[in-house]
Structure formats: structure tokens, C-alpha cells
Design a protein around this motif. Structure first.
Motif, PDB file in Angstrom:
ATOM      1  N   UNK A   1       0.830  -1.207   0.000  1.00  0.00           N
ATOM      2  CA  UNK A   1       0.000   0.000   0.000  1.00  0.00           C
ATOM      3  C   UNK A   1       0.864   1.257   0.000  1.00  0.00           C
ATOM      4  N   UNK A   2       1.959   1.234   0.747  1.00  0.00           N
ATOM      5  CA  UNK A   2       2.868   2.377   0.767  1.00  0.00           C
ATOM      6  C   UNK A   2       3.398   2.662  -0.638  1.00  0.00           C
ATOM      7  N   UNK A   3       3.784   1.606  -1.330  1.00  0.00           N
ATOM      8  CA  UNK A   3       4.313   1.749  -2.693  1.00  0.00           C
ATOM      9  C   UNK A   3       3.241   2.267  -3.647  1.00  0.00           C
ATOM     10  N   UNK A   4       2.029   1.734  -3.522  1.00  0.00           N
ATOM     11  CA  UNK A   4       0.958   2.138  -4.434  1.00  0.00           C
ATOM     12  C   UNK A   4       0.542   3.584  -4.193  1.00  0.00           C
ATOM     13  N   UNK A   5       0.448   3.982  -2.931  1.00  0.00           N
ATOM     14  CA  UNK A   5       0.070   5.365  -2.625  1.00  0.00           C
ATOM     15  C   UNK A   5       1.155   6.326  -3.104  1.00  0.00           C
ATOM     16  N   UNK A   6       2.419   5.946  -2.887  1.00  0.00           N
ATOM     17  CA  UNK A   6       3.524   6.780  -3.363  1.00  0.00           C
ATOM     18  C   UNK A   6       3.525   6.864  -4.880  1.00  0.00           C
ATOM     19  N   UNK A   7       3.200   5.742  -5.537  1.00  0.00           N
ATOM     20  CA  UNK A   7       3.162   5.710  -6.998  1.00  0.00           C
ATOM     21  C   UNK A   7       2.079   6.639  -7.539  1.00  0.00           C
ATOM     22  N   UNK A   8       0.901   6.607  -6.904  1.00  0.00           N
ATOM     23  CA  UNK A   8      -0.194   7.485  -7.336  1.00  0.00           C
ATOM     24  C   UNK A   8       0.212   8.949  -7.219  1.00  0.00           C
ATOM     25  N   UNK A   9       0.844   9.302  -6.109  1.00  0.00           N
ATOM     26  CA  UNK A   9       1.278  10.688  -5.915  1.00  0.00           C
ATOM     27  C   UNK A   9       2.346  11.076  -6.928  1.00  0.00           C
ATOM     28  N   UNK A  10       3.270  10.136  -7.172  1.00  0.00           N
ATOM     29  CA  UNK A  10       4.369  10.414  -8.088  1.00  0.00           C
ATOM     30  C   UNK A  10       3.844  10.647  -9.495  1.00  0.00           C
ATOM     31  N   UNK A  11       2.871   9.841  -9.912  1.00  0.00           N
ATOM     32  CA  UNK A  11       2.306   9.989 -11.258  1.00  0.00           C
ATOM     33  C   UNK A  11       1.576  11.318 -11.403  1.00  0.00           C
ATOM     34  N   UNK A  12       0.992  11.775 -10.291  1.00  0.00           N
ATOM     35  CA  UNK A  12       0.282  13.056 -10.357  1.00  0.00           C
ATOM     36  C   UNK A  12       1.250  14.237 -10.425  1.00  0.00           C
ATOM     37  N   UNK A  13       2.486  14.061  -9.856  1.00  0.00           N
ATOM     38  CA  UNK A  13       3.405  15.201  -9.762  1.00  0.00           C
ATOM     39  C   UNK A  13       4.562  15.145 -10.744  1.00  0.00           C
ATOM     40  N   UNK A  14       4.728  14.017 -11.461  1.00  0.00           N
ATOM     41  CA  UNK A  14       5.947  13.813 -12.260  1.00  0.00           C
ATOM     42  C   UNK A  14       6.091  14.824 -13.387  1.00  0.00           C
TER      43      UNK A  14
END
Length: 755
Positions: free
Chosen positions: A695-708
Motif C-alpha cells: 500500500x505504501x508503494x501504491x500510494x507513493x506511486x499514485x502521488x508520483x504519477x500526479x506530480x511527475x
């Protein structure tokens, strides 16, 4: 940073990282590089896959370019680290460019026809570029952290210079001018050290930093009034002694701060904490319990010697003039019982060595281990009761502050004889508090709390004589308003330390009762009547020695799972996330259940255990609702994984709930219910441990995709925010040298879309 935190030299990825900000910045990068290195050798080459790879490669290159721009801006502001930072930025840019080139595969024809090296044909090159990027980014971050350390050292040096000037002033006008400058410098130092304290990974260092900063905060006001008193009464010896003690204590606190941030000591040798009774008992029990699995690996002489060292430390309790005869006799008796059980354990152990050719301990050995651990736990419980009882009584005794009021009145009357009498009483109170802090240190339960106890002990030891010297000064000059104000400040510091001691006492009790000092609210035990409707016919009982022996291994497995949950939770960037909060609650409750299997902690009877199990299952079901909400934000493969594990968690929680609510009769049935409750709790924690990193990885991934792919203007604003300004130095800025801005930039370094 082990030896030279601010100097030159080679910074490598194996360097010890001291702060959370650097660690949390690197964790997603390490995760993505690991994914990159471990990708499948034969990746299916579809147009969609190629476009995704190219898009990610371009995003990485752009993000690295922005990150490097920030690093170069920092280098330009810090000449002594310019070369090292510049080299690290150059390597990062080169690695980002290499990754962009290797992922430049926009079509199948281009991928297969032009003969260039790509992520498909040159996996070694991709691994090399990824490793180079990780290494160079680590160098940039560690160098940026060194700049923060240098800023703290520079701030400390300014404070020391002004402190020396204050100590030498001879006129009020000069003092007011210099103290104004000193106040501004202390505000800057407080902001810098406060940020550093919150950023430190090591709990002991955070506790030491908190203690040093508390000294500086309180001493700043003391320094003001003590210096003014000395200026008003320059020939007064007691005023001079009072002032010198404040300056000396401030210098020691400033030195301690620098020792913490640089991880060095001025004398060159590390100052180890004295071994407390709690730490000794913990180590003793580990060795004793380890005999189950290693009959031939532990020396019985070492176990016996360690026990004697523990018994010797209990003399701090038994030799105290403030320990009652009954308490002294009880402690001595428990020490003797522990000696007898340890002696029996050693005899059983030797018999097992002679009669067994296998590593497993006999049932007799198991029982002997359990009895030894129980006896030493009983000793610890009694020592805790004595120390906490003593502290509670003293806090009640001093709550009215009668001695302080008498000293103020006597000093104001100019009655030196009365001041001397009350000074003797205060000295006795000081000795009682100092000794009590020493006893609390023995049973505090954690190293940070031990450090806090030592700080409290030192504070009472120092402030007591300072109050007396301030009172003597007032008695010599009873009409002096500044002398009266000075005495008031030191008395307030004493009262403040008593309040701090009350908080410390509560935290020590929290640890002893199994709450581990957890400051987040959770329902450790249900409210009366809320969960007991189905348990009215169940008789509350305690496990006997044989049952504890049977359940011990299961309880230890549960304890290890709680440690795994805590470790995974600490890796989350968002510590206030609802999932983190619930997992911490579940872990804390499970830890209380583990303590129950040892006959310790807050849960005293089987009824308490079943109540706890029911509440834990409720928290688990709440976690299931959060996981369902998360799944709606995920793509098919990730969503299926989360939903599948959520179903397992929900089933385990429901099973635990049914088990906890089912009434049973008879000793055997109750024990079976205890066993089932702990087994089901283990099942819940196993799923939680598996889900947390995912879950930590998935939540971080979602945020990263929004900010990349944020706009260039947004990045320019972030880069400009790293410039060191006067507002930043005055504590108005968010962070002095842009480490957190680097952290924000690093969050965009997404290497591969997780499959």
C-alpha cells in the motif's frame, strides 16, 4: 555521518544516514531501482509498453535535470563543498541522460532495426546507469545534509562569542545591547536544532537533543536575570556564583548539541549510558529464554554472573534511606527467589546437556526457564512499584511549593538565618528527587526515557543550589527588585521540572503497562459494558505456569509480528495516514496480548484478553474499509491484489470476533479459546505486514504519477525557494538549505511503472 560529517572525502551509498529526510528521500528511489534491476529479461514488446517506457525515461531525465539544478544552486552558495557537489550533480545528470537514451524506444521498428542499445538489449547498461544515479543522488543529499550541520555549528559559534561578551559586560547599557543580539541568535539556533531534532532517526539522539534544548530554553531567562542581578550588585559573591553556574550550564548544553549533530565527542570517547536494571533484566531474560534453542551455546556461568550484577544494582533501592523496611525486605526476598530459580535452571540445563543428544529442551527445562523469567519479572514489577510510588509521593509532597514560598519570604525579609534553614530543607528535597530520578532511570523501560530521567536528575541537582544562591542574594539585598525577580525565575524552573517529572512518570507507566509510550489514542481496553454482553458467563482467570509454558512460543511469534508491523509503518512518508494509525493501534493491542502470555502488561485475566481481541477485530474491519477505498483508485492488477488480501483480512477479523464472543466453560476450553484468539491475531498481523509495504508503494506511486510532469514554472518556484535568505535564518523559512526541497524533487524520480 560517522567521522567527518562536514568535511571532504568520498561519500558512498553505504554511508550511515542520520536523518529521516535523507532516508525518506532515498527509499522510493531505492525501491524503483530495485524494480528496474529485477525486471523480466523477456519483456513483451507492445506499442503500449514501448510508449510507457519512453515516457518514463523522458520524465526521469527531466526530473533529474531539475534536481541537479537545485543541487548546483546549493553548491554555488557553499564554496567549500562546491567541487564535490558539482561532481555529484554531473554524475546524476549523466546517469539521467543514459536512462533516457536506453528508454528511447518509441516504436517496434526503431527498437529492433537501428542497432542502438536499449533497455531490451543492454540490461547491464541500464543497471549501471540506475546505480550511478542512486550513488550520485545520495552524494548530493548527504552533502546537503552536511551543509545543514555546518549551519548549526556556525550558529552555535555565534552564540558562544556573544555569550562570552555577555559574561564580560560591566554596564547595563552594554548588556541590553548585547543581550538583544544574543536573543536573536538563540532564536535562530532554536529553529535549526528543533528541525534537526525532529529529523534525527535515532531515538536516543532525539532524546539527548530535547534535553539539551530544554536546558538552553530555561537557561536563557535565567541568564538574563542572573546577569542583571550581578550588574546591580557587583560585589555580591552569591550573585556571582549564581551567574557563573548559568553560563557554565549553557556552554555544556551547546557542546552537547554539537556532539549530537556531528556524532562526535570533544573528548574523543563515547559516553555510554549506565546499564539500568530494566535493560539488565531484559538482556538476562533473552539469554535465559535462548536456552530453549541453544543448549550448548550459552555459558551457565555467564547467566549466573549477569544475575549477580542485576542483584547488585538493586542495592540502589535497598540501600536508600527513603526505602521502607517492608519494601527492602520484599526486594531482597525476590532477589533470593530469582537466585534459587536460576540455580535450578542451571542444574536442569546441565542435566539436559548430559542426558540429551538433541538441541530441544525438555519439558522440565521449559518449566524452569518460565519460572526463572517469571521470578525476575516479579522483581522488576516490585522495583517499578517502589520507584513509581516514591515519585508519586514526592510530587504530591512538593505540589504546594511551601519551601520555595518560604525561601522567597525569608529572602524578602532579609532573614539570612531563615534562608539557611529553608536552604537545608530544599537540599534534602533535592537529594530525594535526584535519588528518585535515578531509581526511575532503572525501571524506565526505554533508552530515550532513561535519557530523560538522567536529564531530570541533573536539572534538580543543578537548580537546587542555584535557588539557594539566588535566595541568599535576595536576603542580602531585600529591597532589590531584580534579585527578587531572579529568585522567582529559578523557582519557576524548579516547578517546571516537577511538572516534567509528572509527565515522565506517566510515560514510564505507559511503557510498563504495554502501551510502549504510544502517544496516538487507541482503545487498549473496551469501555465498561460495551463489549461484555456476550461474555457475562465467562469467568475471568489467569494462565497458570504450565499454560504459560505452552503458549510462550505462540506469544513470541506474535511479538515478532508486531515488530514487523512497526518497522513497516516507520517506512511510510505519511505518518498521519489513516491506515498507519489503524495499523499502529492493531500492533499495540497485539503487543498487549503478547505481554499477557508472559503474565505482564495491562491485560490481567483471560476476560481482559478476550475483550482486547474483540476490539482488535473491530479495528481490523475498519482497516478493511480503508483498503476497499484505496482499491477504487487502482488499476486492474493492483486492485485485484488489494481486494484479495482485504478479503483475507476481513475473514481473519471476523473469525477472531466470533472466537472472542463465544462463551466457554471450563479450564481447558478457556485455554483453547486463548490459544485460538492469539492464533487468529497472528493471522491478522500476517496480512497487515504483507499489505503495508504494498500500500505504501501504491500510494507513493499514485502521488508520483500526479506530480511527475509538473510545469517548469512550478519547478522554478521550488528551486528559488532553496535560496538562503535572511527570513530563513530568522526561522521564518521552511528549511535552511533546501534539503526538503530536494526531497520534493526526488519524489518525481519514477523509473518504472509498477506492474
Amino acid at each position: 555521518m560517522a567521522s567527518s560529517p562536514c568535511g571532504g572525502g568520498n561519500f558512498d551509498c553505504g554511508l550511515e544516514i542520520q536523518t529521516r529526510s535523507v532516508e525518506q528521500t532515498l527509499i522510493p528511489l531505492v525501491s524503483q531501482i530495485t524494480t528496474l534491476i529485477n525486471h523480466k529479461d523477456k519483456l513483451k514488446k507492445t506499442e503500449k509498453t514501448l510508449r510507457a517506457i519512453q515516457r518514463v525515461g523522458q520524465a526521469v531525465s527531466v526530473a533529474v535535470g531539475r534536481f541537479v539544478a537545485v543541487g548546483e544552486a546549493i553548491a554555488a552558495e557553499n564554496e567549500d563543498l562546491k567541487d564535490e557537489m558539482g561532481l555529484a550533480c554531473f554524475e546524476a545528470r549523466r546517469a539521467g541522460t543514459a536512462i533516457a537514451q536506453l528508454t528511447d524506444v518509441s516504436s517496434l521498428e526503431q527498437c529492433e532495426g537501428d542497432g542502438r542499445s536499449t533497455v531490451f538489449s543492454d540490461r547491464t547498461g541500464m543497471v549501471k546507469a540506475a546505480r550511478m544515479l542512486l550513488s550520485s543522488v545520495t552524494k548530493v543529499l548527504v552533502l546537503a545534509d552536511c551543509i545543514v550541520i555546518k549551519q548549526i555549528i556556525s550558529s552555535r559559534n555565534k552564540v558562544l562569542v556573544t555569550l562570552e561578551q555577555l559574561e564580560r559586560v560591566s554596564t547595563f547599557q552594554e548588556f541590553v545591547q548585547i543581550f538583544s543580539q544574543f536573543g536573536n541568535e538563540m532564536v535562530e539556533f532554536a529553529h535549526l536544532t528543533g528541525d534537526r531534532q525532529n529529523d534525527l532517526k535515532d531515538e536516543k539522539k532525539r532524546a539527548r537533543m530535547a534535553a539539551a534544548r530544554a536546558v538552553l530554553e530555561k537557561c536563557t531567562m535565567m541568564l538574563l536575570t542572573a546577569s542583571k542581578t550581578c550588574l546591580r550588585h557587583p560585589d555580591c559573591e552569591s550573585a556571582r556564583i549564581n551567574k557563573e553556574a548559568v553560563f557554565q550550564r549553557m556552554r555544556l548544553a551547546l557542546e552537547q548539541v554539537i556532539e549530537i549533530v556531528t556524532d562526535t565527542r570533544s573528548g574523543g570517547e563515547a559516553k555510554a549510558l549506565p546499564v539500568s536494571i530494566y535493560a539488565g533484566i531484559k538482556d538476562f531474560k533473552v539469554k535465559v529464554e535462548g536456552l530453549r534453542d541453544s543448549l550448548y551455546c550459552v555459558s551457565c556461568e555467564a547467566v549466573a554472573a549477569q544475575l549477580e550484577a542485576l542483584v547488585e544494582k538493586t542495592e540502589d533501592f535497598t540501600d536508600s534511606a527513603y526505602t521502607s523496611h517492608e519494601q527492602r525486605e520484599t526486594i531482597i526476598q525476590l532477589c533470593q527467589i530469582t537466585r534459587q530459580e536460576t540455580k535450578q535452571l542451571i542444574n536442569t540445563w546441565r542435566h539436559a546437556q548430559q542426558s540429551l543428544k538433541a538441541k530441544e529442551a525438555t519439558d522440565e527445562m521449559e518449566l524452569s526457564v518460565l519460572k526463572t523469567c517469571q521470578s525476575v519479572s516479579d522483581l522488576r514489577r516490585e522495583l517499578h512499584r517502589v520507584a513509581v510510588g516514591r515519585a508519586t509521593e514526592l510530587l504530591k509532597l512538593h505540589s504546594d511549593h511551601l519551601v520555595l514560598q518560604a525561601l522567597k519570604a525569608s529572602g524578602g525579609d532579609g532573614n539570612l538565618e531563615a534562608v539557611a534553614d529553608y536552604a537545608g530543607t530544599l537540599t534534602e528535597h533535592k537529594e530525594q528527587l535526584v535519588e528518585t530520578c535515578r531509581l526511575l532511570c532503572h525501571i524506565s523501560g526505554t533508552e530515550p526515557l532513561e535519557i530523560t530521567c538522567i536529564h531530570a536528575e541533573e536539572t534538580f541537582r543543578v537548580i537546587g543550589p542555584q535557588i539557594i544562591s539566588a535566595a541568599q542574594t535576595l536576603a542580602l539585598h531585600p529591597t532589590s527588585k531584580i534579585a527578587k525577580e531572579n529568585l522567582d525565575v529559578f523557582c519557576e524552573a524548579w516547578e517546571s521540572q516537577l511538572c516534567d517529572m509528572a509527565i515522565l512518570l506517566k510515560e514510564i507507566n505507559d511503557v510498563f503497562e504495554g502501551r510502549r509510550g504510544d502517544k496516538k489514542a487507541y482503545l487498549s481496553l473496551p469501555r465498561p459494558g460495551k463489549h461484555s454482553a456476550n461474555l457475562k458467563t465467562v469467568k475471568a482467570a489467569k494462565l497458570d505456569a504450565e499454560e504459560q509454558t505452552t503458549i510462550a512460543k505462540l506469544g513470541l511469534e506474535l511479538c515478532l509480528l508486531t515488530s514487523d508491523v512497526d518497522s513497516e509503518v516507520e517506512r511510510w512518508d505519511e505518518q498521519d495516514h489513516e491506515m498507519v494509525r489503524l495499523c499502529q493501534i492493531i500492533s499495540s493491542m497485539a503487543y498487549s496480548m503478547y505481554l499477557f502470555t508472559r503474565g505482564e502488561g495491562l491485560l490481567k485475566t483471560t476476560l481482559d484478553l478476550f475483550h482486547q481481541a474483540e476490539v482488535l477485530s473491530d479495528q481490523g474491519l475498519q482497516l478493511c474499509h480503508i483498503l476497499h477505498s484505496l482499491s477504487t483508485q487502482l488499476l486492474d492488477e493492483d486492485r485485484i491484489l488489494i481486494l484479495s488480501e482485504t478479503e483475507k483480512l476481513s475473514a481473519a477479523c471476523q473469525q477472531l470476533q466470533v472466537c472472542a464472543k463465544t462463551p466457554v466453560q471450563g479450564k481447558s476450553a478457556i485455554f483453547q479459546k486463548v490459544d485460538s484468539s492469539i492464533q487468529n491475531t497472528k493471522g491478522i498481523l500476517t496480512v497487515v505486514v504483507y499489505l503495508l509495504p504494498i500500500c505504501n508503494k501504491l500510494i507513493r506511486k499514485c502521488k508520483s504519477e500526479r506530480s511527475c510532469l509538473a510545469s517548469p514554472q512550478h519547478w522554478r518556484e521550488k528551486q528559488l525557494s532553496t535560496t538562503v535568505s535572511e527570513e530563513t535564518l530568522n526561522g521564518k523559512g521552511s528549511n535552511g538549505f533546501g534539503v526538503k526541497s530536494l526531497e520534493q524533487h526526488m519524489a518525481t524520480l519514477t523509473f518504472l511503472e509498477s506492474k
